[in-house]
Scaffold this motif. Structure first.
Motif, short mmCIF file in Angstrom:
data_model
loop_
_atom_site.label_atom_id
_atom_site.label_comp_id
_atom_site.label_asym_id
_atom_site.label_seq_id
_atom_site.Cartn_x
_atom_site.Cartn_y
_atom_site.Cartn_z
N ASN A 46 0.82 -1.23 0.00
CA ASN A 46 0.00 0.00 0.00
C ASN A 46 0.86 1.27 0.00
N ASN A 82 3.13 6.56 1.65
CA ASN A 82 1.98 6.62 0.73
C ASN A 82 1.62 8.08 0.48
N THR A 101 -0.97 9.96 0.89
CA THR A 101 -1.62 10.75 1.95
C THR A 101 -0.59 11.17 3.00
N GLU A 102 0.14 10.18 3.47
CA GLU A 102 1.09 10.45 4.54
C GLU A 102 2.14 11.46 4.07
C1 LIG Z 1 -0.48 5.74 4.73
O1 LIG Z 1 0.51 5.45 5.70
C2 LIG Z 1 0.13 5.77 7.02
C3 LIG Z 1 1.32 5.55 7.93
O2 LIG Z 1 1.99 4.36 7.65
C4 LIG Z 1 -1.10 4.94 7.43
O3 LIG Z 1 -1.51 5.26 8.72
C5 LIG Z 1 -2.22 5.23 6.44
O4 LIG Z 1 -3.32 4.41 6.72
C6 LIG Z 1 -1.76 5.00 5.01
N1 LIG Z 1 -2.81 5.46 4.12
C7 LIG Z 1 -3.17 4.77 3.03
C8 LIG Z 1 -4.24 5.38 2.20
O5 LIG Z 1 -2.70 3.68 2.74
#
Ligand SMILES: *[C@@H]1O[C@H](CO)[C@@H](O)[C@H](O)[C@H]1NC(C)=O
Length: 505
Positions: free
Chosen positions: A49, A81, A83-84
């Motif tokens: 992901n 990712n 978003t982060e």
């Molecule tokens: C992106 O990474 C963060 C931290 O690892 C996680 O909390 C979040 O769910 C992730 N978001 C997606 C859309 O995968």
């Protein structure tokens, strides 16, 4: 079709999908000093992901982020990712200044295998051994200027023969300077292709090629480089720029013998390695032509300041003033604040123009307001200074206030239709034309001199010279005259050829 077989196909299908979508590779490292070793070698295959590579670059000091101490890069890279990474980048945005004398941190995201190698490259890292001078464009100019104490730039045009002669020499010099091993953030040699980067050329008033300009603390130096154009001379020039301009004193007695016709900045400090000294050194490097800088440490200045609380004072030129030393009350760790204060103290608002400094003054680019006076007449100089200090200080961003020996500068007087017997008088030289302040004694009437400047800015002076002060009764009455041409622009650096006074060729 059996259920088992179907599951099998499904599994294969999913795996393929996973492989296709998320087998991203990123470089991974944490708080490395530069973009090498781990940061360009250790690779991680990201989780399914994770779809971007993230980079964080910090600039600061260890172990504490404190101003003034030695700074270095801290580079971290990892998988992330979208978003982060975007959140992270957003958070760092206000801190991402790239200003070398502050701590900063920037975040960036990129898509594509191992892309976080390149992200760093375009931002602030380059391989100095690789290419000679750094190619500077609109997109990296401000960052390069902000993140280095010294930036030395070759403004060139490819069609210019002299540019082409200089290019390999300048590139070799950049390699030489890189080899000298200055700390990161100290110095960069760059080049600007002025045909490609018209906006940059305009911004720095580049009118001939090649032009070599030094930038210190983000600001262009007043004079362009006119020294010899050899690898050795360039390397030596850079070395000189980075030499500490502050003279150390060993006892307070030495301060009694400071030159009386100069202005001085004196630091009473505990140690050379304290952060306040580093800030003072950078200010001194920018303003070393305007003031002399001194500092004493430990016993030498113990009497003058409480331990742990350095003090910086300004001593004016004793020959013309009896003012006592003036203490700086701002923050000693704030470069901008200290710089502004020192600049105010060290650069007098009214200066004398001479044949020696004329070129430099014209390079500042502001029109001149000049008091021409007889060399024996100091009274008018005092009066003029007083009026400017009281009424026109706010104008110093727009105009250069000068005095001139009317006998040495007799030539401009003739242009104005005047002679030595008409002194003192006041005139503006706008670098296109000269305008006479109609009546010298009006200088003392409040607001008169200010109005004269306003009339320059508004174009009124120029209009009046062409068409007279009165509105014409009919078109036939228009008497077109032209104001005398500027004489001081001839003292400016030639736009078409090099002054051969110096050894630049
Ligand atoms: C992106 O990474 C963060 C931290 O690892 C996680 O909390 C979040 O769910 C992730 N978001 C997606 C859309 O995968």
């Amino acid at each position: 079709m059996s259920r088992v077989r179907m599951l099998g196909i499904l599994t294969i299908f999913l795996c393929a999908l996973v492989l296709q979508v998320s087998c991203l590779e990123c470089y991974v490292c944490e708080n490395q000093e530069d973009n090498s070793e781990k940061c360009v070698k250790s690779i991680k295959t990201c989780d399914f992901n994770q779809d971007v590579c993230l980079t964080e670059i910090k600039w600061g000091s260890t172990p504490y982020w404190s101003q003034g101490t030695k700074k270095q890069y801290y580079i971290s890279k990892r998988c992330s990712n979208k978003t982060e990474c975007a959140t992270n980048r957003q958070r760092y945005m206000p801190l991402c200044t790239y200003i070398w004398y502050q701590d900063w941190v920037c975040g960036d995201c990129c898509q594509g295998d191992r892309c976080n190698y390149y992200i760093i490259i375009c931002h602030s890292f380059y391989n100095p051994i690789d290419s000679g001078a750094v190619q500077i464009t609109q997109s990296n100019l401000d960052m390069v200027l902000a993140s280095n104490e010294i930036v030395f730039i070759n403004f060139y045009a490819e069609w210019c023969k002299f540019s082409n002669i200089l290019m390999p020499i300048f590139d070799d010099a950049a390699v030489e300077v890189a080899k000298a091993g200055y700390d990161p953030g100290k110095v960069v040699m760059g080049k600007v292709d002025c045909d490609q980067e018209g906006a940059i050329a305009t911004r720095f008033h580049i009118t001939k090629y090649p032009t070599l300009k030094l930038f210190r603390n983000g600001f262009p130096a007043k004079k362009e480089y006119r020294g010899q154009r050899s690898v050795e001379a360039f390397a030596e020039f850079i070395k000189k720029q980075l030499t500490d301009p502050i003279v150390q004193f060993g006892s307070l007695k030495e301060l009694h013998d400071l030159s009386e016709d100069k202005r001085h900045i004196i630091g009473y400090m505990d140690r050379r390695d304290q952060p306040e000294y580093e800030v003072l050194r950078k200010v001194a490097a920018s303003l070393k032509d305007e003031c002399l800088f001194h500092a004493g440490f430990g016993d030498a200045s113990q009497q003058m300041h409480p331990p742990g609380q350095p003090i910086i004072v300004f001593r004016t030129d004793k020959r013309t003033s009896i003012e006592p030393d003036e203490t700086y009350h701002g923050s000693m760790l704030n470069f901008d604040e200290l710089y502004t204060w020192v600049q105010q103290k060290c650069i007098p608002i009214v200066r004398e123009i001479t044949f020696e400094n004329a070129e430099e003054l014209t390079e500042e680019g502001l029109p001149f307001l000049i008091l021409f006076h007889h060399p024996s007449d100091t009274e008018s100089v005092k009066k003029y200074k007083e009026i400017i200090m009281n009424e026109l200080e706010s104008e110093k961003q727009n105009i250069n206030f000068l005095t001139a020996d009317g006998v040495r500068f007799e030539h401009p007087l003739h242009h104005l239709g005047k002679s030595v017997s008409d002194l003192p008088l006041i005139a503006i030289d706008s670098f296109r034309h000269m305008y006479l302040f109609p009546k010298y004694s009006d200088m003392e009437k409040p607001g008169k001199l200010k109005q004269f400047l306003q009339d320059l800015y508004s174009g009124k002076l120029h209009r009046e010279f062409h068409y007279g002060t009165e509105a014409p009764a009919s078109d036939n009455d228009i008497k077109v005259t032209t104001p005398p041409e500027s004489t001081f622009k001839k003292l400016a650096p030639s736009k078409n050829r090099y002054t051969l006074l110096r050894d630049e060729l």
